[in-house]
Design a protein around this motif. Structure first.
Motif, mmCIF file in Angstrom:
data_model
loop_
_atom_site.group_PDB
_atom_site.id
_atom_site.type_symbol
_atom_site.label_atom_id
_atom_site.label_comp_id
_atom_site.label_asym_id
_atom_site.label_seq_id
_atom_site.Cartn_x
_atom_site.Cartn_y
_atom_site.Cartn_z
ATOM 1 N N GLN A 255 27.232 -3.084 32.940
ATOM 2 C CA GLN A 255 28.266 -4.103 32.793
ATOM 3 C C GLN A 255 27.727 -5.519 33.008
ATOM 4 N N ASP A 256 26.884 -5.687 34.011
ATOM 5 C CA ASP A 256 26.429 -7.027 34.386
ATOM 6 C C ASP A 256 25.016 -7.337 33.907
ATOM 7 N N LYS A 261 25.642 -7.379 24.364
ATOM 8 C CA LYS A 261 26.243 -6.043 24.331
ATOM 9 C C LYS A 261 27.709 -6.142 23.966
ATOM 10 N N GLU A 263 31.299 -6.066 24.828
ATOM 11 C CA GLU A 263 31.930 -6.355 26.116
ATOM 12 C C GLU A 263 32.973 -5.310 26.508
ATOM 13 N N HIS A 266 30.120 -1.946 26.927
ATOM 14 C CA HIS A 266 28.857 -2.248 27.615
ATOM 15 C C HIS A 266 27.639 -1.587 26.968
#
Length: 389
Positions: A255-256, A261, A263, A266
């Motif tokens: 995710q982070d 990518k 959104e 992910h």
């Protein structure tokens, strides 16, 4: 100068890339290879549904990593919790941070629940060996507590490959044990195996119905509680066991990550050579959206991951050596789906019949699994696994 190459994941993408990369190195000594996975085995995932009927199959489809990798490759069993592309580090749950010069992300996917209320809390999934064994245990327990007059209700959400094959194995379990079980396969779209050829859909529906699987298409599951699946505006199905196979999304640890990518899910965007926007990070398999000719990325299938892994491993070696990278294009070699002991094959390369079943389809399904196991470890394990595929 020694280059540190790290490969994440032991699914088809990760395990296949490790084999390919090691072959490409061919004794090259200026590269340190680290393989990281939550499990210390490679699971032949497209055969994991077999464990729903017979847990002993796990012995043939869970291949220890030491049988796959070369001794020179280091292995860490741990969960990836983050990737820092600036520092070129992989953070792990219980181990020290691992530095890399080149990274291949092949972490696979997890089940998507699409925000359906109660679904994540109450449904079983089929994304791991433990998942398959848990489904077996829950169905066995439900059957023991049921009776002919009050059979156990097993509901399977999603009639893609996993849902169809799960329904087939539950039906085989029911028949082998003379268990009082009703099986319901629910698909929100209009047909089983949505978006596939109508002839294939019809052949699969025929075999599912012959196995006494109740099929409900055309209405989406809207809500789930501890006893009931609510379908569309009016329909309800009480259940004893609920299995959800309705979609995939990327891993939480992605995710982070500071890479381009999608959104929503992910999954990382990668070129046809598997390189992301960061030239030191490659992505493959379900973790990636791999660019292909046309409008759609490569499909998130075992077949695509197998094909991609060979080229991805070679490209990792090319990147280390500063050589040009190869571009991969997925070639669909056909579809083979099992329904218990039966199987249906469609649009298989070099076959004169477009859709067929019977013994030829069953043998083809076995051969696909055996070939992959042979590629991973050798003919001995493949031959041992043959009867269970």
């Amino acid at each position: 100068m020694t280059e540190n190459v790290v490969v994440l994941g032991s699914g088809y993408a990760g395990a296949g890339a490790i084999k390919s990369f090691e072959d490409e190195l061919d004794g090259q000594t200026d590269v340190d290879v680290t393989w990281i996975s939550e499990t210390d085995y490679h699971l032949v995932l497209h055969e994991s549904h077999r464990c729903i009927r017979d847990p002993s199959v796990q012995e043939n489809i869970a291949i220890p990593v030491h049988e796959i990798k070369q001794p020179s490759t280091s292995f860490i069993q741990d969960e990836v919790v983050g990737i820092d592309t600036d520092a070129q580090e992989v953070a792990l749950a219980d181990s020290d941070t691992v530095e890399y010069d080149y990274l291949l992300v092949g972490l696979g996917s997890q089940t998507a629940f699409f925000g359906i209320e109660g679904l994540k809390e109450h449904a079983l999934t089929l994304k791991s060996l433990d998942d398959a064994l848990e489904i077996h245990d829950k169905i066995q327990q439900a059957a023991r507590e049921a009776s002919t007059n009050d059979p156990a209700q097993v509901v399977i959400g999603g009639a893609g490959l996993s849902g169809i094959q799960t329904a087939g194995e539950v039906a085989e379990f029911r028949d082998e044990h003379n268990a009082p079980i009703d099986i319901h396969l629910v698909e929100g779209l209009d047909q089983v195996l949505p978006n596939s050829d109508p002839e294939l859909q019809g052949a699969l529906r025929k075999r599912l119905e012959a196995a006494d699987v109740n099929i409900k298409c055309g209405e989406f599951i809207g809500e789930v509680d501890e006893e009931t699946v609510y379908i569309g505006d009016e329909d309800e199905l009480d259940y004893d066991v609920l299995v959800w196979t309705g979609g995939i999304t990327g891993r939480d640890c992605m995710q982070d990550v500071d890479l381009d990518k999608d959104e929503r899910n992910h999954r990382v965007h990668a070129e046809g050579n598997f390189q992301t926007e960061d030239g030191h990070v490659f992505a493959i398999g379900d973790s990636a959206l791999i660019d292909q000719p046309g409008d759609q990325p490569a499909p998130p299938t075992a077949q695509a991951a197998w094909q991609a892994a060979e080229v991805a491993g070679e490209n990792l070696a090319r990147a280390v050596r500063g050589q040009p990278l190869k571009t991969w294009t997925h070639k669909d070699k056909g579809t083979v789906v099992s329904v218990g002991e039966k199987a249906v094959a469609h649009d298989v390369v070099n076959m004169p019949i477009e859709t067929f079943g019977g013994m030829p389809a069953k043998l083809l399904k076995k051969a696909i699994a055996a070939r992959w196991i042979n590629d991973m470890t050798g003919v001995g394990r493949a031959a041992k696994a043959w009867p269970d595929m």
